[in-house]
Design a protein around this motif. Structure first.
Motif, short mmCIF file in Angstrom:
data_model
loop_
_atom_site.label_atom_id
_atom_site.label_comp_id
_atom_site.label_asym_id
_atom_site.label_seq_id
_atom_site.Cartn_x
_atom_site.Cartn_y
_atom_site.Cartn_z
N ARG A 18 -6.86 -1.47 3.61
CA ARG A 18 -6.40 -1.15 2.92
C ARG A 18 -5.64 -1.34 1.66
O ARG A 18 -6.21 -1.45 0.45
N GLY A 19 -5.60 -3.17 1.56
CA GLY A 19 -4.91 -3.84 0.43
C GLY A 19 -6.20 -3.87 -0.08
O GLY A 19 -6.59 -3.76 -1.62
N ASP A 20 -7.14 -4.15 0.53
CA ASP A 20 -8.78 -4.67 -0.78
C ASP A 20 -8.71 -3.23 -1.53
O ASP A 20 -9.98 -3.52 -2.73
N LEU A 21 -8.87 -2.10 -0.98
CA LEU A 21 -9.54 -0.67 -1.33
C LEU A 21 -8.40 -0.80 -2.84
O LEU A 21 -8.98 0.18 -3.11
N LEU A 22 -6.82 -0.34 -2.05
CA LEU A 22 -6.22 -0.41 -2.98
C LEU A 22 -6.36 -0.98 -3.99
O LEU A 22 -6.38 -0.54 -5.64
#
Length: 58
Positions: A18-22
């Motif tokens: 999630r962090g990578d995509l955000l």
């Protein structure tokens, strides 16, 4: 602005994914269809990583 349904799917991903995509979304404009595909690919990869390993009989 992210479609609310895509945002919900994105938030269900594990923290790291999630962090990578955000982070990516904050730096790059992405169409909804493209984001949906990215979420699906990440979810599929994560699900594959979480499947229990089965020992093969000798």
């Amino acid at each position: 602005m992210i479609d609310p349904n895509l945002f919900t799917r994105l938030m269900r991903l594990p923290d790291a994914a999630r962090g990578d995509l955000l982070e990516f979304l904050g730096a790059t404009p992405v169409a909804d269809a493209q984001l949906a595909e990215m979420i699906e690919r990440v979810a599929t990869r994560v699900e594959g990583d979480l499947r229990p390993m089965r020992a093969e009989p000798n």
